[in-house]
Each structure stands twice: as structure tokens, then as C-alpha cells.
Design a protein around this motif. Structure first.
Motif, mmCIF file in Angstrom:
data_model
loop_
_atom_site.group_PDB
_atom_site.id
_atom_site.type_symbol
_atom_site.label_atom_id
_atom_site.label_comp_id
_atom_site.label_asym_id
_atom_site.label_seq_id
_atom_site.Cartn_x
_atom_site.Cartn_y
_atom_site.Cartn_z
ATOM 1 N N GLY A 9 -3.058 -48.210 40.416
ATOM 2 C CA GLY A 9 -4.123 -48.985 39.811
ATOM 3 C C GLY A 9 -5.416 -48.858 40.589
ATOM 4 O O GLY A 9 -5.452 -48.312 41.693
ATOM 5 N N GLY A 10 -6.483 -49.360 39.998
ATOM 6 C CA GLY A 10 -7.772 -49.303 40.656
ATOM 7 C C GLY A 10 -8.904 -49.579 39.699
ATOM 8 O O GLY A 10 -8.698 -50.055 38.580
ATOM 9 N N LEU A 11 -10.095 -49.283 40.161
ATOM 10 C CA LEU A 11 -11.310 -49.472 39.376
ATOM 11 C C LEU A 11 -11.771 -48.130 38.828
ATOM 12 O O LEU A 11 -11.874 -47.155 39.579
ATOM 13 C CB LEU A 11 -12.405 -50.093 40.240
ATOM 14 C CG LEU A 11 -13.784 -50.261 39.611
ATOM 15 C CD1 LEU A 11 -13.716 -51.244 38.446
ATOM 16 C CD2 LEU A 11 -14.781 -50.720 40.659
ATOM 17 N N VAL A 12 -12.056 -48.092 37.544
ATOM 18 C CA VAL A 12 -12.480 -46.854 36.912
ATOM 19 C C VAL A 12 -13.535 -47.159 35.855
ATOM 20 O O VAL A 12 -13.542 -48.242 35.268
ATOM 21 C CB VAL A 12 -11.271 -46.112 36.289
ATOM 22 C CG1 VAL A 12 -10.678 -46.920 35.139
ATOM 23 C CG2 VAL A 12 -11.646 -44.715 35.838
ATOM 24 N N GLY A 15 -13.885 -44.557 29.893
ATOM 25 C CA GLY A 15 -13.732 -43.144 29.598
ATOM 26 C C GLY A 15 -12.981 -42.376 30.657
ATOM 27 O O GLY A 15 -12.606 -41.216 30.434
ATOM 28 N N GLY A 16 -12.744 -43.004 31.780
ATOM 29 C CA GLY A 16 -12.038 -42.362 32.867
ATOM 30 C C GLY A 16 -10.535 -42.435 32.721
ATOM 31 O O GLY A 16 -10.007 -42.913 31.715
ATOM 32 N N SER A 17 -9.843 -41.978 33.755
ATOM 33 C CA SER A 17 -8.387 -41.901 33.719
ATOM 34 C C SER A 17 -7.763 -42.457 34.988
ATOM 35 O O SER A 17 -8.364 -42.433 36.062
ATOM 36 C CB SER A 17 -7.930 -40.444 33.563
ATOM 37 O OG SER A 17 -8.385 -39.882 32.354
ATOM 38 N N LEU A 18 -6.546 -42.948 34.840
ATOM 39 C CA LEU A 18 -5.724 -43.377 35.953
ATOM 40 C C LEU A 18 -4.286 -42.991 35.649
ATOM 41 O O LEU A 18 -3.893 -42.923 34.488
ATOM 42 C CB LEU A 18 -5.789 -44.887 36.174
ATOM 43 C CG LEU A 18 -7.051 -45.476 36.800
ATOM 44 C CD1 LEU A 18 -6.973 -47.000 36.763
ATOM 45 C CD2 LEU A 18 -7.222 -44.997 38.231
ATOM 46 N N LYS A 84 -10.703 -48.011 28.339
ATOM 47 C CA LYS A 84 -11.685 -48.917 27.782
ATOM 48 C C LYS A 84 -11.682 -50.221 28.572
ATOM 49 O O LYS A 84 -10.673 -50.572 29.178
ATOM 50 C CB LYS A 84 -11.357 -49.222 26.315
ATOM 51 C CG LYS A 84 -11.213 -48.001 25.432
ATOM 52 C CD LYS A 84 -10.730 -48.397 24.043
ATOM 53 C CE LYS A 84 -10.554 -47.184 23.160
ATOM 54 N NZ LYS A 84 -10.053 -47.567 21.805
ATOM 55 N N PRO A 85 -12.783 -50.963 28.560
ATOM 56 C CA PRO A 85 -12.807 -52.251 29.262
ATOM 57 C C PRO A 85 -11.678 -53.178 28.837
ATOM 58 O O PRO A 85 -11.165 -53.937 29.664
ATOM 59 C CB PRO A 85 -14.181 -52.826 28.893
ATOM 60 C CG PRO A 85 -15.030 -51.615 28.703
ATOM 61 C CD PRO A 85 -14.121 -50.611 28.038
ATOM 62 N N GLU A 86 -11.275 -53.128 27.586
ATOM 63 C CA GLU A 86 -10.194 -53.976 27.110
ATOM 64 C C GLU A 86 -8.825 -53.602 27.660
ATOM 65 O O GLU A 86 -7.849 -54.325 27.454
ATOM 66 C CB GLU A 86 -10.149 -54.007 25.574
ATOM 67 C CG GLU A 86 -10.155 -52.639 24.931
ATOM 68 C CD GLU A 86 -11.542 -52.208 24.470
ATOM 69 O OE1 GLU A 86 -11.674 -51.726 23.336
ATOM 70 O OE2 GLU A 86 -12.501 -52.368 25.259
ATOM 71 N N ASP A 87 -8.738 -52.475 28.357
ATOM 72 C CA ASP A 87 -7.505 -52.104 29.031
ATOM 73 C C ASP A 87 -7.346 -52.818 30.368
ATOM 74 O O ASP A 87 -6.296 -52.711 31.002
ATOM 75 C CB ASP A 87 -7.453 -50.591 29.273
ATOM 76 C CG ASP A 87 -7.367 -49.794 27.986
ATOM 77 O OD1 ASP A 87 -6.602 -50.193 27.081
ATOM 78 O OD2 ASP A 87 -8.057 -48.760 27.887
ATOM 79 N N THR A 88 -8.373 -53.519 30.803
ATOM 80 C CA THR A 88 -8.332 -54.225 32.070
ATOM 81 C C THR A 88 -7.219 -55.271 32.066
ATOM 82 O O THR A 88 -7.167 -56.133 31.193
ATOM 83 C CB THR A 88 -9.674 -54.898 32.360
ATOM 84 O OG1 THR A 88 -10.681 -53.894 32.508
ATOM 85 C CG2 THR A 88 -9.603 -55.726 33.638
ATOM 86 N N ALA A 89 -6.331 -55.183 33.042
ATOM 87 C CA ALA A 89 -5.192 -56.087 33.130
ATOM 88 C C ALA A 89 -4.387 -55.745 34.371
ATOM 89 O O ALA A 89 -4.624 -54.720 35.016
ATOM 90 C CB ALA A 89 -4.308 -55.973 31.886
ATOM 91 N N THR A 118 -8.775 -52.079 36.462
ATOM 92 C CA THR A 118 -10.049 -52.629 36.026
ATOM 93 C C THR A 118 -10.924 -51.505 35.493
ATOM 94 O O THR A 118 -11.159 -50.513 36.187
ATOM 95 C CB THR A 118 -10.772 -53.340 37.176
ATOM 96 O OG1 THR A 118 -9.934 -54.371 37.706
ATOM 97 C CG2 THR A 118 -12.075 -53.958 36.692
ATOM 98 N N VAL A 119 -11.390 -51.666 34.272
ATOM 99 C CA VAL A 119 -12.229 -50.663 33.623
ATOM 100 C C VAL A 119 -13.599 -51.265 33.377
ATOM 101 O O VAL A 119 -13.730 -52.275 32.685
ATOM 102 C CB VAL A 119 -11.621 -50.181 32.298
ATOM 103 C CG1 VAL A 119 -12.466 -49.060 31.713
ATOM 104 C CG2 VAL A 119 -10.187 -49.713 32.510
ATOM 105 N N SER A 120 -14.618 -50.655 33.933
ATOM 106 C CA SER A 120 -15.985 -51.148 33.800
ATOM 107 C C SER A 120 -16.780 -50.274 32.845
ATOM 108 O O SER A 120 -16.459 -49.103 32.628
ATOM 109 C CB SER A 120 -16.675 -51.197 35.157
ATOM 110 O OG SER A 120 -16.777 -49.903 35.726
#
Length: 121
Positions: A9-12, A15-18, A84-89, A118-120
Motif C-alpha cells: 500500500g501507499g500514496l499514489v 491514474g497510477g498503479s500499486l 481513482k480517488p474512490e479506491d482510497t481505503a 490512498t489515491v490523490s
């Protein structure tokens, strides 16, 4: 008892990937990923069967997330693209020692501690 440990996990940026990883201390027949945002119920994301290799995805992540596993290593992965930001969890790995109904939280026997995504914008 099977122990599950998530990582990746992390901050991305949007449009990015993890890529999330979950290592189990023993073999499980069903492994899945769930996520929980503040004030929300824990929701199903994806699951995979160890023997048949059948995979399942929530509608919200189809076409963007891919689940895979390495049976020899008792490890499951979740490749998350086009975030997407809504993927933040907080994302949780879950496992079961039998073929359970993969959508149900209560059916899983083992849970990891979770990893924050966290997706910004």
C-alpha cells in the motif's frame, strides 16, 4: 492457524498503479481482497480459488484490478491500475481453508491487518 501479511500500500496519484501482496503462512483454498473506507462497510474487491484458479471481481474494479497467486509461495497479489480517488481505503487480505462463497466477509477464516491505499487527484 494461518497468518496473513499484506504489503504494497501507499500514496499514489490518480491514474497510477500499486501492487498489493499477501503472504499466507499456510495453504488456503479461497483467498480474496476486501477494502474499507472510513464510515463504510467492508466491501468485496476480488477473490481467487487456489485449485481451479477461478477469479472474481467487484464491478467497481473490473478491467482495472487483476488478482493472481503463487500457490507454491502461498501468496496472492492484487495489481491495481488506473487508480481513482474512490479506491482510497484500507485493503485487507482474507483467506479460507475451504471453498466458501467469496463475497461474504463472514465466510473467511483468516484476515490480515490491512494496508492503506490512498489515491490523490
Amino acid at each position: 492457524q494461518v497468518q496473513l501479511v499484506e504489503s504494497g500500500g501507499g500514496l499514489v496519484q490518480a491514474g497510477g498503479s500499486l501492487r498489493l501482496s499477501c503472504v499466507a503462512s499456510g495453504r488456503t483454498l479461497t483467498m480474496g481482497w476486501f477494502r474499507q473506507a472510513p464510515g463504510k462497510e467492508r466491501e468485496f474487491v476480488s477473490a481467487i480459488r487456489w485449485t481451479s484458479s477461478s477469479t472474481y471481481y467487484a464491478d467497481a474494479v473490473k478491467g482495472r484490478f487483476t488478482i493472481s497467486r503463487d500457490n507454491a509461495k502461498n501468496t496472492v497479489y492484487l495489481q491495481m491500475n488506473s487508480l481513482k480517488p474512490e479506491d482510497t481505503a484500507v485493503y485487507y487480505c482474507a483467506g479460507a481453508g475451504r471453498y466458501i462463497w467469496y463475497l461474504e466477509v463472514k465466510g473467511y477464516d483468516y484476515w490480515g491487518q490491512g494496508t492503506q491505499v490512498t489515491v490523490s487527484s
